[in-house]
Write an enzyme that holds these catalytic residues in place. Structure first.
Site, short mmCIF file in Angstrom:
data_model
loop_
_atom_site.label_atom_id
_atom_site.label_comp_id
_atom_site.label_asym_id
_atom_site.label_seq_id
_atom_site.Cartn_x
_atom_site.Cartn_y
_atom_site.Cartn_z
N GLU A 1 33.79 31.52 -25.74
CA GLU A 1 33.25 30.46 -26.61
C GLU A 1 31.73 30.51 -26.65
O GLU A 1 31.11 30.47 -25.58
CB GLU A 1 33.74 29.09 -26.11
N HIS B 1 35.93 23.96 -30.59
CA HIS B 1 36.31 23.19 -29.39
C HIS B 1 36.01 21.69 -29.57
O HIS B 1 35.20 21.11 -28.85
CB HIS B 1 35.59 23.74 -28.15
C1 MLT Z 1 38.91 18.92 -21.97
O1 MLT Z 1 39.10 19.81 -21.15
O2 MLT Z 1 38.94 17.74 -21.65
C2 MLT Z 1 38.64 19.29 -23.40
O3 MLT Z 1 38.66 20.66 -23.56
C3 MLT Z 1 37.42 18.69 -24.00
C4 MLT Z 1 36.14 19.10 -23.35
O4 MLT Z 1 35.56 20.13 -23.66
O5 MLT Z 1 35.66 18.40 -22.50
#
Ligand code: MLT
Length: 291
Positions: free
Chosen positions: A213, A232
């Site tokens: 990413e 994301h």
């Molecule tokens: C998470 O792990 O809670 C989600 O992917 C969202 C974020 O990036 O915090």
């Protein structure tokens, strides 16, 4: 931190006074939890605050896939009007397969049932009765992959789930099926996914998370118009960010004040003065166990 910051063993070692790492979200694959445990650093997360946000993003991706919304938007912006290029499918009566039946998957299942979908799930940690109580049929993974019209992933990234949706599993999906990943990059073999979609062996996919990413500028994902991409955003709602920030801040205060934290990932926290009292009993219990 959120998911982008990598809390490596080196980062943890640099924190000579570090006592707690707070993850404002659920996934802890960006934290070296083992190194934190060894250094006596507590890792806390916020596993509930962004559940609805992640489920709603999954449903948004589902509908975007079914009706080609991003492609149609780009088409009109380009000054075109070829409506026959964007024939959609209804989701009503279709099978939604969810890999994992945890918090997010259950919220997705409820919403999908509201859209008239039939929900199947694979989850080795729940019973058929538990699934049935939620109106969900529990099946094995290959059956799920083969029967799903829409397959959605709701498991963490671990050595066991890396490339769970492999080239071989993609090959047993129906050519009319579509895949959604709002969980973690790496659960799907991205290269195999692009090849399956480009070969017409899969109707499309929607990804919010990636093996890397952001994906490389020359990532094949970017050239494949039947794959919808978002950066994301699963947990990115005003409401979810407030909730996870509050959940983590309160737990950081708890740890710093020697109180047990609600969602400690790597240890039940025992305040130092209690630990002092407990140590002789732990020793005794170990000796009795050995005997
Ligand atoms: C998470 O792990 O809670 C989600 O992917 C969202 C974020 O990036 O915090």
């Amino acid at each position: 931190m959120r998911s982008a910051t990598q809390v490596t063993a080196e980062v943890l070692r640099a924190g000579t006074r570090l006592r707690v790492v707070g993850r404002a979200g659920v996934g802890v694959d960006n934290i070296n939890v083992e190194a934190a445990t060894q250094a006596g650093i507590v890792v806390v997360n916020a596993p509930t605050g962004n559940v609805v946000a992640a489920a709603e993003h999954t449903v948004a991706m589902l509908m975007a896939l079914a009706r080609n919304i991003p492609q149609a938007d780009a088409h009109v912006r380009a000054g075109l009007w070829k409506r026959d290029k964007f024939m959609g499918v209804e989701v009503r009566g279709k099978f939604l397969g969810t890999v994992g039946l945890g918090r997010v998957a259950q919220e997705v299942a409820r919403r999908a049932q509201g859209l008239g979908m039939n929900v199947l799930a694979y989850d080795p940690y729940v019973t058929a009765e538990y699934a049935n109580q939620r109106g969900v049929e529990l099946v094995d993974l290959d059956t799920l992959v083969a029967r799903a019209d829409f397959l959605t992933l709701h498991v963490p990234l671990t050595p066991q789930t890396r490339h769970l949706i492999s080239r071989e599993r993609l090959a047993i999906m129906q050519p009319t099926a579509r895949l959604i990943n709002v969980a973690r990059g790496g659960i799907v073999d991205e290269q195999a996914l692009v090849e399956a979609v480009e070969a017409g062996k899969l109707a499309g996919a929607a990804l919010d998370v990636y093996e890397q990413e952001p994906p490389d500028a020359d990532s094949p994902l970017r050239r494949c118009s039947n794959i919808i991409l978002s950066p994301h955003l699963g947990g990115s709602t005003v409401e979810a960010q407030e909730k996870v920030a509050e959940d983590v801040a309160l737990q950081v205060l708890d740890v710093l004040n020697d109180r047990p934290a609600r969602y400690a990932v790597n240890a039940p926290i025992i305040p130092p003065r209690d630990l002092e009292l407990l140590v002789p009993y732990i020793d005794l219990a170990e000796r009795m166990g050995a005997l």
